[in-house]
Design a protein around this motif. Structure first.
Motif, short mmCIF file in Angstrom:
data_model
loop_
_atom_site.label_atom_id
_atom_site.label_comp_id
_atom_site.label_asym_id
_atom_site.label_seq_id
_atom_site.Cartn_x
_atom_site.Cartn_y
_atom_site.Cartn_z
N ALA A 1 -2.21 -4.65 -1.28
CA ALA A 1 -2.84 -3.50 -2.38
C ALA A 1 -3.44 -3.79 -3.63
CB ALA A 1 -1.77 -2.31 -2.42
N ALA B 1 -6.38 -1.81 0.58
CA ALA B 1 -6.20 -3.27 1.02
C ALA B 1 -7.11 -4.12 0.56
CB ALA B 1 -5.87 -3.04 2.50
N LEU C 1 0.83 -1.08 0.20
CA LEU C 1 -0.07 0.14 0.12
C LEU C 1 0.82 1.34 0.16
CD1 LEU C 1 -3.21 -0.72 2.17
CD2 LEU C 1 -3.13 0.05 -0.03
#
Length: 993
Positions: A580, A590, A547
């Motif tokens: 991600a 997520a 992420l």
């Protein structure tokens, strides 16, 4: 007559004259001969015969040959070489006077060796082909001595025993065998002498020709059986030299004069060559040059001109011996240098412990020299290397060849054993783990991956711990220590786990394909199956950081491909929820924060909560199954864990109100186990996530009440203080605390088919939901289950204290009966209770000055008629008082009878109903208790009553038959009805008896 004969005659007459002139000389010669024959030379016969033969050959300059033949009790010794001459005879007939003192290399040098024949014979003889012969005879010598009156006394003192070898007699009768120059004939004295000679012949071995190089061969024949001894097959190293006058003065200062006349030294070492056939053992003693009693436990024969003590058995200590010790050590080291470079050489390296002082001194000097002596072969070296520069590594020849350029001075296979000689030589043993440490850095920077694979092929694998850190080349060009944490590619060409490029975004340590070897797997490398790649910590790290990555797409594509190839299912790898992924709105989420647009959870979630929807292209590329396995939500997500420590510092699964659930569980456990001082453990933990975002609870409960999610509603097993205890699961606890059933909390409802005693206390749960699932989330099913649950008694008391709750009198009495069975320790005293006051059901405050009381006896009721009463069977009154923390009536009133009455007999007919009734009672016209008029009172063991109704109740109570009070009253009013009442009693059911 030969010169030998004349010499013998003159020597005989000279000796006899000397004895006659000095009988002490006769005695001295006899004693000296005995000392040598029976002492220092008692078992040296064969050695001394060989020594004389060697010296004869040396003087003649011919190869020495000796033949020893034992037959019919006679030993014949024939040899080639210089014949016996007059000087020789003189040497044989005297002690300590050798005729060889000027002969360099002569074995005989002390002049006493021939005395060895005295131990086995009384009539030796010797003859040479050119010079004739002599003999000796003890009998003839004794006759000559006896003819000299001057020697009579000495002869008598010696019981007729005379020296044998002092008086020679000419003898030309002894024939020399063909091919030989000299012969010695020894008629053996007796069987003992013959046994001794046989033993000495059997023990004769290569030491004789090795100690006497002039003697090339020895032939031994015993009763027709023959053998031959030579120095063939032995490697010999010799060192010799002459002493300077200064050395003679220094080294011979403590030695006899005649030894100084031989100012030269010699040291020889001999060892049997490994390829030599036959042979025999040699005595492990120092030869000087003949064998001594000085032990030498080295695996080689030492012949040296050591100075000897007078008995010729031991080396005499002193500077000369010390000098020769150093020369012997130097010669031994040269011997080792000349021998073939095979591992057998190690057996010739001496250890530290010697068998005597001389042995220890020689060993110590050898050991001092060895570490710097180039003795050992090293792989890749043309010349031997000293032990101090050599390295020993255990392993196969192929392995040692592979590492030869990395470990300097490496010994070949066969040398790198655990042999103690390596330590003596100063060789450094390099353990396998240390070799592995060397296989890094500059030493191997130019090695290609194929070389590493060939190394793994020969690397000793029987000690995995030692080779665990072996370097591994990676596909990206790095060289890392240890296979653990690396991944070895496998699978068909084109598959996810066979292409380093496809896995590169994950940062994996991929073994170079040309270096891959099964050994790496045994040492901890992971075979690159989809699952092992997913389990790799670097993959976990890549997912966790995706992420925050500038470009997470390559990681997502690699991970989703692995998930697809591994066939993972939803919830199997919960950590993938951090991956991600792109949402339908183009934003990154997520995976655990994405919903499948068509998933069952999407219709349940509040539209306002922060969930995204998976991008359609992801669904089209990988399909819903792969996405849900990666954490995208189709239905409810479940957090799974094992061996969870139920401690606030460790139990965190990012669940709504998880800390409050944990506190409730710990409270429950501490109530059951007050001494619990170690956090409990849940072996298996499962919980549904995201319950706080649900908007459609009927649909959600329909999902939760069916498998597989239904399992998370079941109680959680925890291990506490060695016991297994069930506590509410997180999911069931959360649902029980929230209005998920038609806007009401499950704990405020009862099952439609639940216990009637709960009617009015709880509302009815909605129909259409599995009742077992409803019970798991807190919906009440029965009074017993409620009271057995943690906090259940307090919940019931709180409901009874609520004026809005309707409870009838029969129900209330049943509830009090059930509460009386509860452990008071698990109940918090209520602030208000449901009670009966003047016939009505009320809620009474406990702290009121005239608050509720528990009634334990019916005769006290009139005393508290205006107070709220907790009424239950009288035998439960005390237990109920403890549970509710309320007083009994007897605790607030004295109950004393304050009026007077007359004692009367109990009517006899009453006993038909009350067999245990008291015989009398006290009759009052107006019965007063604490000043209050009452119909009866059982006080201090007496029934007090006014009127028939009071007497009937008092007698029934006193008899323990309170249920018969009405029948007793009827009997007292009309005794004639007794038969009818008894008949009615007989008809009562068994349970009422």
């Amino acid at each position: 007559m030969h010169d030998l004969d004349l010499g013998a005659a003159r020597l005989r007459e000279t000796v006899l004259a000397a004895w006659t002139a000095s009988p002490a000389r006769f005695r001295e010669d006899a004693n000296a001969e005995e000392d040598f024959a029976l002492g220092g030379y008692r078992d040296r016969l064969v050695v001394e015969l060989a020594q004389n033969a060697a010296d004869a050959a040396l003087r003649a300059g011919v190869p020495g040959r000796l033949r020893l033949e034992l037959r019919d009790g006679v030993l014949l010794a024939a040899n080639v070489g210089a014949p016996l001459d007059a000087t020789g005879v003189e040497g044989l007939c005297t002690l300590r006077v050798s005729g060889k003192r000027d002969e360099t290399g002569a074995a005989g040098r002390f002049g006493v060796g021939f005395a060895a024949v005295v131990s086995v014979t009384d009539a030796p003889a010797i003859a040479s082909r050119e010079t004739g012969g002599v003999r000796w005879s003890r009998d003839e010598t004794a006759a000559l001595v006896a003819g000299r009156p001057e020697l009579a006394a000495e002869l008598a003192d010696r019981a007729g025993h005379v020296p044998l070898l002092r008086l020679p007699f000419p003898d030309d009768s002894l024939a020399v065998p063909d091919g030989f120059d000299t012969v010695v004939r020894l008629p053996l004295r007796d069987e003992a002498a013959e046994r001794a000679v046989r033993r000495m012949l059997e023990e004769a071995g290569p030491a004789l020709p090795l100690a006497m190089p002039a003697l090339k061969v020895i032939e031994i024949e015993v009763e027709g059986r023959s053998r031959e001894i030579s120095a063939e097959g032995w490697h010999v190293v010799a060192e010799s030299g002459a002493f300077t006058p200064e050395q003679v003065a220094e080294l011979f200062a403590d030695r006899p004069t005649e030894e100084r006349a031989r100012p030269y030294w010699e040291v020889r070492w001999a060892v049997r060559r490994p390829d030599a056939a036959g042979g025999g053992d040699v005595p492990r003693v120092v030869h000087a040059p003949t064998p001594s009693d000085e032990p030498l436990d080295l695996p080689a024969l030492l012949i040296a001109t050591f100075p000897m003590t007078t008995d010729r058995r031991h080396v005499a200590p002193g500077p000369l011996a010390d000098f020769l010790v150093k020369r012997a050590a130097e010669a031994y080291v040269r011997l080792l240098e000349e021998l073939p470079r095979t591992p057998e050489l190690l057996d010739l390296v001496p250890g530290m412990m010697g068998k005597g002082a001389l042995d220890a001194a020689i060993r110590q000097e050898i050991i001092r020299l060895l570490p710097d002596t180039p003795l050992l072969p090293a792989i890749g070296e043309d010349d031997p290397v000293p032990g101090s520069q050599a390295r020993a590594v255990l392993g196969s020849a192929e392995f040692l060849e592979k590492i030869a350029g990395i470990v300097p001075g490496l010994l070949p296979a066969g040398w790198a054993s655990r042999h103690p000689a390596l330590t003596t030589l100063g060789v450094r043993r390099v353990e396998l783990a240390d070799v592995v440490d060397m296989l890094t850095g500059d030493a191997v920077e130019d090695r290609d991956p194929a070389w590493w694979r060939s190394l793994y092929e020969v690397l000793p694998a029987d000690d995995p711990e030692a080779i665990a850190a072996v370097a591994v080349p990676l596909a990206d060009g790095r060289l890392v220590r240890g296979p653990r944490g690396t991944v070895m590619l496998s699978g068909a060409s084109g598959s996810t786990v066979s292409d380093p490029a496809a896995l590169a975004p994950l940062g994996l340590r991929i073994v170079h394909p040309e270096a891959a070897h099964p050994l790496l797997l045994r040492l901890g490398a992971a075979e690159a199956t989809p699952r092992t790649v997913l389990d790799d910590p670097l993959t976990h790290a890549a997912v966790a950081e995706s992420l925050h990555s500038a470009d997470p797409e390559p990681v997502a594509q690699a991970v989703l491909a692995l998930v697809e190839a591994a066939g993972l299912t939803a919830g199997e790898a919960p950590w993938l929820a951090d991956l991600a992924l792109r949402g339908a709105d183009g934003e990154l989420y997520a995976a655990g924060d994405l919903l499948l647009a068509d998933g069952s959870l999407a219709g349940l979630i509040d539209p306002e909560v922060p969930f995204g929807v998976a991008a359609p292209e992801l669904v089209a590329r990988f399909g819903p199954n792969v996405l849900t396995a990666a954490g995208v939500l189709d239905g409810f997500a479940v957090a799974n864990d094992t061996d969870v420590l139920l401690d606030p510092a460790d139990c965190d699964h990012d669940l709504d109100l998880e800390d409050e659930w944990l506190e409730a569980v710990l409270d429950l456990l501490h109530d059951r186990l007050p001494d619990l001082d170690v956090p409990p453990v849940a072996p298996e933990f499962s919980a549904v996530r995201d319950l706080e975002y649900v908007a459609d609870w009927p649909a959600a409960l329909a999902l939760l009440s069916r498998p597989p999610l239904r399992a998370v509603l079941r109680p959680l097993r925890v291990i506490a203080a060695g016991q297994t205890i069930e506590v509410p699961s997180y999911t069931a606890w959360w649902l029980s605390r929230h209005p998920v059933l038609d806007g009401r909390r499950p704990t405020s409802l009862r099952l439609p088919s639940g216990d009637p005693l709960l009617f009015g206390l709880y509302g009815d749960a909605p129909a259409g939901i599995d009742e077992a699932a409803l019970e798991l989330i807190g919906v009440r099913s029965s009074l017993d289950a409620l009271l057995a649950s943690h906090g259940g008694p307090d919940e019931l008391l709180d409901l009874l204290a609520d004026p809005s709750v309707e409870v009838d009198r029969a129900q209330l009495r049943a509830l009090w009966i059930a509460l009386a069975a509860v452990d008071p320790a698990g109940v918090h005293p209520p602030e208000a209770v449901r009670a009966v006051q003047k016939g009505s059901i009320v809620v009474a405050d406990v702290d009121d000055g005239r608050g509720p009381v528990v009634v334990e006896a019916p005769d006290l009721l009139p005393l508290v008629a205006d107070r709220p009463l907790v009424l239950a069977p009288f035998d439960l009154a005390e237990a109920l008082s403890e549970v509710l923390d309320l007083p009994l009536v007897g605790e607030i009133v004295s109950g004393a009878v304050t009026s007077s009455g007359s004692e009367r007999p109990v009517p006899e007919e009453v006993r038909s109903l009350l067999p245990s009734a008291p015989p009398t009672y006290v009759e009052h016209e107006n019965l007063l208790v604490d000043g209050t008029p009452v119909p009866w009172r059982f006080f201090e063991g007496k029934v007090h009553a006014s009127g028939v109704e009071g007497l009937a109740r008092g007698l029934a109570w006193a008899s323990g038959q309170w249920g018969d009070r009405l029948a007793v009253a009827a009997l007292l009013r009309d005794p004639g009805r007794v038969p009818l009442l008894l008949a009615e009693a007989d008809l009562d059911p068994v349970a009422s008896l």
